[in-house]
Design an enzyme around this catalytic site. Structure first.
Site, PDB file in Angstrom:
ATOM      1  N   GLU A  67       0.810  -1.220   0.000  1.00 48.98           N
ATOM      2  CA  GLU A  67       0.000   0.000   0.000  1.00 48.98           C
ATOM      3  C   GLU A  67       0.842   1.268   0.000  1.00 48.98           C
ATOM      4  O   GLU A  67       0.423   2.297  -0.524  1.00 48.98           O
ATOM      5  CB  GLU A  67      -0.915   0.004   1.232  1.00 48.98           C
ATOM      6  CG  GLU A  67      -1.945  -1.103   1.252  1.00 48.98           C
ATOM      7  CD  GLU A  67      -3.014  -0.919   0.198  1.00 48.98           C
ATOM      8  OE1 GLU A  67      -3.520   0.208   0.054  1.00 48.98           O
ATOM      9  OE2 GLU A  67      -3.328  -1.894  -0.507  1.00 48.98           O
ATOM     10  N   ASP A  85      -8.827   7.334  -7.879  1.00 50.48           N
ATOM     11  CA  ASP A  85      -9.504   6.063  -8.119  1.00 50.48           C
ATOM     12  C   ASP A  85     -11.008   6.186  -7.931  1.00 50.48           C
ATOM     13  O   ASP A  85     -11.721   5.188  -7.884  1.00 50.48           O
ATOM     14  CB  ASP A  85      -8.942   4.975  -7.211  1.00 50.48           C
ATOM     15  CG  ASP A  85      -9.157   5.270  -5.733  1.00 50.48           C
ATOM     16  OD1 ASP A  85      -9.582   6.391  -5.398  1.00 50.48           O
ATOM     17  OD2 ASP A  85      -8.881   4.384  -4.894  1.00 50.48           O
ATOM     18  N   THR A  90      -7.627   9.051   0.112  1.00 43.51           N
ATOM     19  CA  THR A  90      -7.190   7.814   0.757  1.00 43.51           C
ATOM     20  C   THR A  90      -6.165   8.222   1.800  1.00 43.51           C
ATOM     21  O   THR A  90      -5.261   9.009   1.503  1.00 43.51           O
ATOM     22  CB  THR A  90      -6.560   6.850  -0.257  1.00 43.51           C
ATOM     23  OG1 THR A  90      -7.552   6.460  -1.212  1.00 43.51           O
ATOM     24  CG2 THR A  90      -6.006   5.613   0.424  1.00 43.51           C
TER      25      THR A  90
END
Length: 283
Positions: A67, A85, A90
């Site tokens: 990640e 995305d 995020t």
């Protein structure tokens, strides 16, 4: 900075009830293969679950390698980025997203623990953007305040607790119910981190259901390696459905490496690659 995208976490996040539970009968002891002897010079660890503190730290390092391109998962409390995305921001140690609800739930939990914290003022905006990729009411000010909040041990606690509530505990508990040891528990955890809880075909529950159509879990009397291979194959099918996950190396050159070595207890030393980068955990 995170270099790979995660797939959608479907719907609002749920607890273990959303995981596809399968009634299980306990497999005979002979149905589960023993892990190989550790390499010379390595420390032999007792066969413990992923919820053992040391094994949990290993799991966090493994996830962080994929990640965040780093084993230093504790440096990621401050991480925040829009990776384009469609899920908005995020952020944090597990990739809480402003568009999928878990970032909202995290800030709500933080505010329960510490009313009036620096992120509390963004709760109305987080509720509005939930389900979208919008930054409305957030933006650069929110990014700066997130980084400031990340220095607060209470916010770090909130991130840890939400990680465990939504992702770690449900996946590990389900894996144990399926008769899986530490490697299988990690396989489930990594899948739920990327694909989210739920029962849709592209969620953790859907992947597990697809695997169970191909192989019995150890708790159902099946072979552990055969079942885990079926699960990873089913996961790769889902990963390839989204362009951001066409590279399945976190399965091919990480999890399958451990599985092929029959390291079911996930004992160090561990050597793997993710997206072409090499990593090692020696102890």
């Amino acid at each position: 900075m995170r270099t790979q995208h995660r797939t959608a976490r479907t719907a609002r996040l749920a607890l273990a009830a959303l995981l596809v539970a399968a009634p299980a009968t306990v497999a005979a002891a002979g149905a589960v293969h023993a892990a190989p002897a550790p390499a010379a010079g390595s420390v032999r660890l007792a066969a413990v679950g992923l919820d053992d503190p040391h094994k949990k730290d290993i799991a966090m390092q493994l996830v962080s390698s994929a990640e965040n391109s780093s084993l230093d998962w504790k440096a990621q409390y401050k991480y925040i980025e829009d990776i384009n995305d469609g899920r908005g921001y995020t952020a944090g140690i597990i990739g809480f997203c402003s568009g999928t609800g878990d970032m909202l739930e995290l800030v709500e939990h933080y505010t329960d623990l510490k009313p009036g914290n620096i992120l509390a003022k963004y709760l109305p905006a987080l509720r509005k953007v939930n389900g979208t990729d919008s930054h409305s009411g957030l933006g650069s000010a929110f990014e700066r305040d997130w980084a400031t909040a990340a220095k607060d041990t209470v916010f770090q606690q909130a991130q840890n607790e939400e990680r465990d509530r939504v992702y770690f505990n449900p996946s590990v508990n389900q894996a144990k119910a399926d008769g899986l040891r530490a490697l299988g528990q990690f396989v489930y955890y990594d899948a739920i981190v990327m694909h989210g809880p739920g029962t849709s075909s592209d969620s953790f529950g859907g992947i597990r259901a697809a695997a169970l159509k191909k192989a019995k879990s150890p708790a159902q009397g099946g072979d552990e390696a055969t079942y885990l291979k079926a699960f990873l194959d089913a996961r790769k099918v889902v990963m390839k459905q989204e362009e951001a996950h066409a590279d399945t190396s976190r399965v091919d050159t990480e999890q399958l490496v451990f599985l092929n070595a029959r390291n079911f207890d996930l004992n160090p030393p561990l050597k793997w690659k993710v997206y072409g980068d090499s990593y090692v955990i020696n102890s």
